[in-house]
Design a protein around this motif. Structure first.
Motif, PDB file in Angstrom:
ATOM      1  N   ILE A  30     -20.069  48.599-113.935  1.00  0.00           N
ATOM      2  CA  ILE A  30     -21.474  48.831-115.272  1.00  0.00           C
ATOM      3  C   ILE A  30     -21.955  50.178-114.773  1.00  0.00           C
ATOM      4  CG2 ILE A  30     -22.924  48.419-112.524  1.00  0.00           C
ATOM      5  CD1 ILE A  30     -23.148  46.793-116.351  1.00  0.00           C
ATOM      6  N   ALA A  31     -21.959  50.470-113.262  1.00  0.00           N
ATOM      7  CA  ALA A  31     -21.946  52.428-113.602  1.00  0.00           C
ATOM      8  C   ALA A  31     -20.822  52.870-114.979  1.00  0.00           C
ATOM      9  CB  ALA A  31     -21.509  53.497-112.889  1.00  0.00           C
ATOM     10  N   ALA A 155     -30.144  51.486-113.466  1.00  0.00           N
ATOM     11  CA  ALA A 155     -31.293  52.080-114.018  1.00  0.00           C
ATOM     12  C   ALA A 155     -31.942  54.262-113.957  1.00  0.00           C
ATOM     13  CB  ALA A 155     -32.257  51.943-112.794  1.00  0.00           C
ATOM     14  N   THR A 156     -30.257  54.054-112.945  1.00  0.00           N
ATOM     15  CA  THR A 156     -30.191  55.923-112.779  1.00  0.00           C
ATOM     16  C   THR A 156     -28.754  56.335-113.352  1.00  0.00           C
ATOM     17  OG1 THR A 156     -28.368  54.686-110.494  1.00  0.00           O
ATOM     18  CG2 THR A 156     -30.282  55.369-110.257  1.00  0.00           C
ATOM     19  N   SER A 157     -28.032  54.966-114.093  1.00  0.00           N
ATOM     20  CA  SER A 157     -27.291  55.640-114.717  1.00  0.00           C
ATOM     21  C   SER A 157     -26.951  55.222-116.292  1.00  0.00           C
ATOM     22  CB  SER A 157     -25.868  54.368-114.859  1.00  0.00           C
ATOM     23  OG  SER A 157     -25.187  54.208-113.528  1.00  0.00           O
ATOM     24  N   PRO A 162     -27.089  62.958-119.861  1.00  0.00           N
ATOM     25  CA  PRO A 162     -26.827  64.214-119.993  1.00  0.00           C
ATOM     26  C   PRO A 162     -26.707  64.897-118.959  1.00  0.00           C
ATOM     27  CG  PRO A 162     -28.861  62.739-120.995  1.00  0.00           C
ATOM     28  CD  PRO A 162     -28.329  62.026-120.196  1.00  0.00           C
ATOM     29  N   SER A 163     -27.226  64.253-117.802  1.00  0.00           N
ATOM     30  CA  SER A 163     -26.963  65.181-116.243  1.00  0.00           C
ATOM     31  C   SER A 163     -25.676  65.181-115.922  1.00  0.00           C
ATOM     32  CB  SER A 163     -27.244  65.099-115.201  1.00  0.00           C
ATOM     33  OG  SER A 163     -28.638  65.142-114.997  1.00  0.00           O
ATOM     34  N   VAL A 164     -24.716  64.596-116.288  1.00  0.00           N
ATOM     35  CA  VAL A 164     -23.111  64.041-115.980  1.00  0.00           C
ATOM     36  C   VAL A 164     -22.343  64.614-117.451  1.00  0.00           C
ATOM     37  CG1 VAL A 164     -21.718  62.622-115.477  1.00  0.00           C
ATOM     38  CG2 VAL A 164     -23.547  61.821-114.907  1.00  0.00           C
ATOM     39  N   ALA A 165     -22.906  64.718-118.475  1.00  0.00           N
ATOM     40  CA  ALA A 165     -22.274  65.176-119.526  1.00  0.00           C
ATOM     41  C   ALA A 165     -22.583  66.999-118.873  1.00  0.00           C
ATOM     42  CB  ALA A 165     -22.909  64.466-120.697  1.00  0.00           C
ATOM     43  N   ALA A 166     -23.392  67.616-119.058  1.00  0.00           N
ATOM     44  CA  ALA A 166     -23.616  68.835-118.987  1.00  0.00           C
ATOM     45  C   ALA A 166     -22.977  68.824-117.987  1.00  0.00           C
ATOM     46  CB  ALA A 166     -25.532  68.901-118.656  1.00  0.00           C
ATOM     47  N   ALA A 167     -22.373  68.567-116.650  1.00  0.00           N
ATOM     48  CA  ALA A 167     -21.728  69.591-115.383  1.00  0.00           C
ATOM     49  C   ALA A 167     -20.500  68.947-115.861  1.00  0.00           C
ATOM     50  CB  ALA A 167     -21.968  67.550-114.350  1.00  0.00           C
ATOM     51  N   ILE A 168     -19.784  68.003-116.562  1.00  0.00           N
ATOM     52  CA  ILE A 168     -18.629  67.990-116.779  1.00  0.00           C
ATOM     53  C   ILE A 168     -18.035  69.475-118.257  1.00  0.00           C
ATOM     54  CG2 ILE A 168     -16.541  66.763-118.707  1.00  0.00           C
ATOM     55  CD1 ILE A 168     -17.790  64.177-116.913  1.00  0.00           C
ATOM     56  N   LEU A 169     -19.599  69.271-118.943  1.00  0.00           N
ATOM     57  CA  LEU A 169     -19.182  69.957-120.280  1.00  0.00           C
ATOM     58  C   LEU A 169     -19.604  71.871-120.019  1.00  0.00           C
ATOM     59  CD1 LEU A 169     -20.748  68.612-123.234  1.00  0.00           C
ATOM     60  CD2 LEU A 169     -18.568  68.257-122.763  1.00  0.00           C
ATOM     61  N   GLY A 318     -35.180  69.048-117.236  1.00  0.00           N
ATOM     62  CA  GLY A 318     -34.086  68.261-116.046  1.00  0.00           C
ATOM     63  C   GLY A 318     -34.894  68.539-114.561  1.00  0.00           C
ATOM     64  N   LEU A 319     -34.511  68.688-113.925  1.00  0.00           N
ATOM     65  CA  LEU A 319     -34.691  68.599-112.604  1.00  0.00           C
ATOM     66  C   LEU A 319     -36.211  68.505-112.329  1.00  0.00           C
ATOM     67  CD1 LEU A 319     -34.873  72.716-111.380  1.00  0.00           C
ATOM     68  CD2 LEU A 319     -33.372  69.993-110.795  1.00  0.00           C
ATOM     69  N   LEU A 320     -37.794  68.347-113.774  1.00  0.00           N
ATOM     70  CA  LEU A 320     -38.779  67.321-113.332  1.00  0.00           C
ATOM     71  C   LEU A 320     -38.616  65.896-113.957  1.00  0.00           C
ATOM     72  CD1 LEU A 320     -41.318  70.522-115.397  1.00  0.00           C
ATOM     73  CD2 LEU A 320     -41.256  69.853-112.342  1.00  0.00           C
ATOM     74  N   ILE A 321     -37.213  65.760-114.469  1.00  0.00           N
ATOM     75  CA  ILE A 321     -37.356  63.697-115.432  1.00  0.00           C
ATOM     76  C   ILE A 321     -37.037  63.607-114.161  1.00  0.00           C
ATOM     77  CG2 ILE A 321     -35.997  63.259-116.525  1.00  0.00           C
ATOM     78  CD1 ILE A 321     -37.096  65.164-119.266  1.00  0.00           C
ATOM     79  N   THR A 322     -35.851  64.659-113.538  1.00  0.00           N
ATOM     80  CA  THR A 322     -34.936  63.665-112.576  1.00  0.00           C
ATOM     81  C   THR A 322     -35.730  63.322-111.298  1.00  0.00           C
ATOM     82  OG1 THR A 322     -33.299  65.509-112.293  1.00  0.00           O
ATOM     83  CG2 THR A 322     -33.249  63.759-110.368  1.00  0.00           C
ATOM     84  N   ALA A 323     -37.324  63.539-110.957  1.00  0.00           N
ATOM     85  CA  ALA A 323     -38.038  63.118-110.321  1.00  0.00           C
ATOM     86  C   ALA A 323     -38.036  61.360-110.329  1.00  0.00           C
ATOM     87  CB  ALA A 323     -39.500  63.273-110.141  1.00  0.00           C
ATOM     88  N   TRP A 324     -38.448  61.680-111.963  1.00  0.00           N
ATOM     89  CA  TRP A 324     -38.551  59.743-111.855  1.00  0.00           C
ATOM     90  C   TRP A 324     -37.272  58.404-111.421  1.00  0.00           C
ATOM     91  CZ3 TRP A 324     -40.881  57.394-117.288  1.00  0.00           C
ATOM     92  CH2 TRP A 324     -40.918  56.545-116.809  1.00  0.00           C
ATOM     93  N   PRO A 325     -35.755  59.176-112.269  1.00  0.00           N
ATOM     94  CA  PRO A 325     -34.614  58.039-111.748  1.00  0.00           C
ATOM     95  C   PRO A 325     -34.386  58.584-109.736  1.00  0.00           C
ATOM     96  CG  PRO A 325     -33.520  60.153-112.581  1.00  0.00           C
ATOM     97  CD  PRO A 325     -34.702  59.815-113.068  1.00  0.00           C
ATOM     98  N   LEU A 326     -35.442  59.566-109.622  1.00  0.00           N
ATOM     99  CA  LEU A 326     -34.821  59.468-107.772  1.00  0.00           C
ATOM    100  C   LEU A 326     -36.104  58.416-107.440  1.00  0.00           C
ATOM    101  CD1 LEU A 326     -34.449  63.109-107.075  1.00  0.00           C
ATOM    102  CD2 LEU A 326     -33.035  61.476-106.511  1.00  0.00           C
ATOM    103  N   ALA A 327     -36.555  58.482-108.126  1.00  0.00           N
ATOM    104  CA  ALA A 327     -38.412  57.439-107.286  1.00  0.00           C
ATOM    105  C   ALA A 327     -37.342  55.952-107.389  1.00  0.00           C
ATOM    106  CB  ALA A 327     -39.005  57.442-108.205  1.00  0.00           C
TER     107      ALA A 327
END
Length: 479
Positions: A30-31, A155-157, A162-169, A318-327
């Motif tokens: 599912i991820a 939810a996290t996936s 975008p974060s995973v894509a940025a790391a790969i690209l 990106g870091l500010l928005i990360t607070a949402w999925p971390l919560a």
């Protein structure tokens, strides 16, 4: 169709460690299926440039995947009730893996779009029976925990693309976004064949898969998706494009009218109107659609607000928005432990009230907010969403009888995708009137609308407190 042989496993869930092996496969599948819905977005400009395509043409690399998932989700869920959830899951993963390989070596936009459409068909096989497999894997007393883990991964996936894509690209070219799916898909296939549970309850009498119903289902969802998508885009040439969009949308609604009328005569309908007659199930579906619409409105609007109106850099945003999925990650296991101790409708209502408050507070931010003020509001939204999602999914999966677990699982995924599509279309409509850039009025209005959607979802959730659950819901995961 023939039913798979009954396996020598306990009626109520799998024992440990078999349960953990099966859950690991379910989580990985599912991820990757959810992640691939958004992982390409960041690479679209590069793909368009390399394959000599326009931006409007390149967007079909995303749309082809989303439409393919949406239009076959319910048929594959129904097929899972007939031939076994694990079989649909494994075939879906095989198609997803092979199409990922095709996308890796695509040398034209048309080839890539076709590969992405096949990828979507495979992902639909994974998503359509995902929750049904969780129901088979966990004993009824612990199903809340299983749904919490599953909901957290979804939810996290859904926001990690975008974060995973940025790391790969940052270290490789765009074909690697698809190439990495191949070894992971092979691993899931090998482990899934060994560990995924079999269906334990026979399909309902009269249950069959009609080609006519499948075609009507595909036409209805595809036309409505395409019409709604075009309505959300400003037409620079005048009203012609809008008229065409309305024509497509109305055609989809007309097909839907015929389709639903036909379903009312079916003993076991493909579009599960029999489940929608269960009040608590229907309210849970409404809750899910409205909540995911709110989430999508916010996720797309927030970058515009942070980058444009507040002048944050891409990294800061990106870091500010990360607070949402971390919560969400923090709240999901807590919500899982609360399931069964408190009514799902109450937990969902409280969570969605928190989410609505967080969205309203984000919309009310001053013109130059501190990062801390943004983060705690983001976290409030994520905590609320995390508290809502697992109990709501638990109700959707357990309120129907066990032999309709596939249909319930398919509706769960359909509600999520419908809500996300609705949110994206509403945002596009807002941005067609109020600019997404400049003073941030457009994104702020989108957040206000998101808060309203979350509030509506909360009302639907709380209404379940006055709605008794059907007697068969107490039968648990094993049926």
């Amino acid at each position: 169709m023939a039913q798979p042989l009954q396996p020598p496993t306990p009626i109520d869930g799998l024992p440990t460690p078999e349960r953990w092996h099966a859950m690991a496969v379910i989580i990985m599948g599912i991820a990757v299926a959810v992640l691939d819905g958004t992982i390409v977005n960041l690479a679209l400009p590069g793909i368009a440039q390399e394959l000599n395509a326009s931006a409007s043409e390149a967007i079909w690399v995303v749309n082809a995947y989303q439409i393919a998932v949406l239009v076959v989700m319910l048929p594959l869920a129904s097929l899972g009730d007939l031939v076994g959830y694990r079989r649909v899951y494994l075939v879906g993963m095989a198609v997803f893996t092979l199409s990922s390989l095709a996308a890796t070596f695509a040398n034209s936009l048309g080839t890539l779009i076709a590969a992405r459409a096949l990828q979507g068909l495979g992902a639909a096989g994974i998503m359509s029976v995902n929750a049904a497999l969780v129901r088979l894997t966990y004993p009824s007393a612990q199903l809340g925990r299983g749904m919490a883990i599953n909901s957290m991964v979804v939810a996290t996936s859904s926001v990690a693309g975008p974060s995973v894509a940025a790391a790969i690209l940052s270290v490789a070219s765009w074909p690697w976004l698809f190439a990495l799916n191949v070894p992971l898909g092979i691993l899931v296939l090998v482990l899934g064949y060994r560990s995924l549970p079999f269906n334990r309850v026979a399909a309902a009498a009269g249950h069959r898969l009609s080609v006519v119903d499948v075609v009507l289902n595909v036409l209805m969802f595809s036309l409505i998706f395409l019409g709604a998508d075009r309505l959300g885009v400003r037409d620079p040439t005048g009203q012609g494009g809008q008229s065409g969009a309305w024509a497509i949308l109305l055609a989809g609604l007309a097909v839907g009218f015929v389709y639903v009328r036909r379903q009312r005569t079916q003993a076991v309908p493909l579009f599960p109107i029999d489940l929608l007659r269960i009040p608590v199930f229907a309210l849970s579906m409404g809750t899910s659609v409205a909540a995911f619409a709110a989430q999508m409105l916010a996720y797309i609007a927030l970058p515009f607000l942070l980058l444009g109106a507040y002048g944050r850099s891409h990294i800061e945003a990106g870091l500010l928005i990360t607070a949402w999925p971390l919560a969400i990650v923090v709240m999901a296991p807590i919500a899982g432990r609360l399931i069964g101790k408190y009514p799902d409708g109450l937990l969902g209502g409280i969570g969605l009230a928190m989410m609505a408050a967080g969205l309203a507070l984000l919309a009310a931010l001053p013109s130059n907010p501190a990062n801390a003020d943004i983060v705690w509001r983001m976290a409030l939204c994520g905590l609320g969403f995390g508290l809502f999602q697992s109990p709501n999914n638990h109700t959707i999966v357990t309120s129907p009888p066990a032999h309709r677990s596939g249909a319930a699982s398919g509706m769960l995924g359909t509600a999520r995708l419908t809500g996300q599509t609705l949110g994206a279309v509403m945002l596009a409509a807002i941005f067609s009137v109020w600019s997404a850039h400049g003073d941030g009025r457009g994104p702020t209005l989108a957040l206000v609308l998101a808060a309203c959607c979350a509030g509506l979802a909360g009302v639907c959730s709380l209404l379940r407190l006055k709605t008794p659950a059907p007697g068969h819901a107490t039968h648990g995961a094993g049926g």
